[in-house]
Scaffold this motif. Structure first.
Motif, short mmCIF file in Angstrom:
data_model
loop_
_atom_site.label_atom_id
_atom_site.label_comp_id
_atom_site.label_asym_id
_atom_site.label_seq_id
_atom_site.Cartn_x
_atom_site.Cartn_y
_atom_site.Cartn_z
N THR A 193 0.83 -1.21 0.00
CA THR A 193 0.00 0.00 0.00
C THR A 193 0.86 1.25 0.00
O THR A 193 0.63 2.18 -0.78
CB THR A 193 -0.94 0.01 1.23
N ILE A 194 1.86 1.28 0.86
CA ILE A 194 2.75 2.44 0.95
C ILE A 194 3.50 2.64 -0.37
O ILE A 194 3.62 3.78 -0.87
CB ILE A 194 3.75 2.28 2.10
N ALA A 195 4.00 1.55 -0.95
CA ALA A 195 4.73 1.66 -2.21
C ALA A 195 3.84 2.20 -3.32
O ALA A 195 4.27 3.02 -4.15
CB ALA A 195 5.29 0.30 -2.61
N ASN A 196 2.59 1.76 -3.35
CA ASN A 196 1.66 2.24 -4.36
C ASN A 196 1.38 3.73 -4.18
O ASN A 196 1.38 4.49 -5.16
CB ASN A 196 0.36 1.44 -4.26
N ILE A 197 1.17 4.17 -2.96
CA ILE A 197 0.94 5.59 -2.68
C ILE A 197 2.14 6.41 -3.14
O ILE A 197 2.00 7.48 -3.75
CB ILE A 197 0.65 5.81 -1.19
N TYR A 250 2.53 7.78 -6.78
CA TYR A 250 1.63 8.80 -7.30
C TYR A 250 2.01 10.20 -6.82
O TYR A 250 2.73 10.36 -5.82
CB TYR A 250 0.19 8.53 -6.85
N GLU A 251 1.49 11.19 -7.52
CA GLU A 251 1.49 12.58 -7.06
C GLU A 251 0.04 13.02 -6.99
O GLU A 251 -0.79 12.55 -7.77
CB GLU A 251 2.26 13.48 -8.03
N ALA A 252 -0.30 13.90 -6.08
CA ALA A 252 -1.69 14.35 -5.94
C ALA A 252 -1.74 15.84 -5.64
O ALA A 252 -0.79 16.41 -5.09
CB ALA A 252 -2.38 13.56 -4.83
N ASN A 253 -2.86 16.44 -5.99
CA ASN A 253 -3.09 17.84 -5.63
C ASN A 253 -3.33 17.98 -4.13
O ASN A 253 -2.80 18.89 -3.48
CB ASN A 253 -4.29 18.41 -6.38
N ARG A 254 -4.15 17.06 -3.61
CA ARG A 254 -4.49 17.14 -2.18
C ARG A 254 -4.56 15.74 -1.58
O ARG A 254 -5.02 14.80 -2.23
CB ARG A 254 -5.85 17.81 -1.98
N ALA A 255 -4.11 15.63 -0.33
CA ALA A 255 -4.33 14.44 0.48
C ALA A 255 -5.30 14.83 1.59
O ALA A 255 -5.12 15.87 2.23
CB ALA A 255 -3.03 13.93 1.07
N ILE A 256 -6.32 14.02 1.80
CA ILE A 256 -7.33 14.30 2.82
C ILE A 256 -7.36 13.11 3.76
O ILE A 256 -7.71 11.99 3.36
CB ILE A 256 -8.72 14.52 2.18
N VAL A 257 -6.98 13.33 5.01
CA VAL A 257 -6.90 12.24 5.98
C VAL A 257 -7.54 12.66 7.29
O VAL A 257 -7.70 13.85 7.58
CB VAL A 257 -5.43 11.82 6.23
#
Length: 273
Positions: A176-180, A183-190
């Motif tokens: 899961t961590i490797a997959n994340i 990627y690049e993202a505009n926003r992370a929402i946690v």
């Protein structure tokens, strides 16, 4: 020889009739003091409450048995926050979560790439995005969130691989961590189990590792947490406030938490119920 100077004020809490506090009142005082400070010394509590060290030790033992405090060498500390079951979390703070989800949905623009962490609050965000957003991509490790988003055909959903958590409905682990991290993202929402002056924390270290990774891979990291999470500590701190660009919440933070947010430059957005 007598003095006309007023006697020094007795700062020890008393009942209205002037008697020393009852055991119940002492317990309430200890809990309230731990809200303001993360740790307390038994000797100082005994002096303030006007009781013996043995009485304070018994008080602290009883409070620990009730899981209201953690006993430490020479005193007490706040207990770590524990995450209730997902079904229980989804049944509480619904109005607050809906209000925060509306704030998040208003921030999202077409063609953005989002990372959305697992949780009861982020599930509300997913449902709100499904009803209002269009032409966005969402990367998530939570199957319920993926299903909620999938009702909107204009939202592209990318599901992370990993080991499935049967009680929480998300995947986790090195895959899961490797997959994340690919990627690049505009926003992370946690979301988080709790937030404190140190930052955002979670009762599950595996989930915390995912949220921290998401925050690092996005141009903007957004933490969503209602007021019940304020000044709560849990197992792992997955992000310090310097890692979080915005906090979306339902009440204005106060005290040490507010000071830490200001020092880090984290923007606070308070959702209106």
């Amino acid at each position: 020889m007598t003095s006309d100077a007023p006697a020094a004020a007795d700062k020890r809490p008393r009942k209205a009739d002037g008697d020393r506090l009852s055991k119940l009142a002492r317990h309430k005082h200890i809990i309230s003091q731990l809200t303001a400070a993360p740790t307390l010394r038994a000797s100082e509590l005994a002096a303030v409450l006007g009781v013996s060290g043995e009485t304070i030790r018994r008080d602290l033992m009883e409070l620990q048995e009730q899981k209201l405090i953690n006993r430490t060498y020479g005193g007490a500390s706040r207990p770590f926050a524990l995450e209730p079951a997902l079904t229980d979390r989804k049944a509480i703070m619904i109005a607050e979560r809906e209000a925060m989800a509306a704030v998040i949905a208003d921030l999202i623009l077409p063609n953005e790439v989002l990372m959305l962490g697992a949780g009861a609050t982020t599930f509300h965000i997913a449902r709100r995005l499904a009803s209002r957003a269009h032409d966005i991509t969402v990367i998530t490790h939570d199957y319920a969130i993926a299903a909620a988003l999938a009702v909107n055909p204009s939202i592209r959903v990318l599901c992370c691989p990993g080991r499935y958590h049967p009680n929480e409905g998300y995947v986790f682990g090195t895959q899961t961590i490797a997959n994340i991290n690919s990627y690049e993202a505009n926003r992370a929402i946690v979301s988080a189990t709790g937030i404190s002056a140190r930052g955002a924390n979670d009762a599950d270290d595996e989930a915390g590792a995912i949220y921290g990774a998401m925050a690092k891979r996005a141009a903007e990291a957004i933490l969503v947490a209602d007021h019940s999470k304020f000044d709560q500590r849990a197992l792992t701190v997955f992000a310090h406030w310097t890692d979080i660009d915005r906090l979306v919440t339902d009440r204005q933070p106060e005290g040490a938490l507010a000071t830490a947010l200001r020092a880090a430059g984290t923007e606070i957005i308070v959702a209106q119920l």
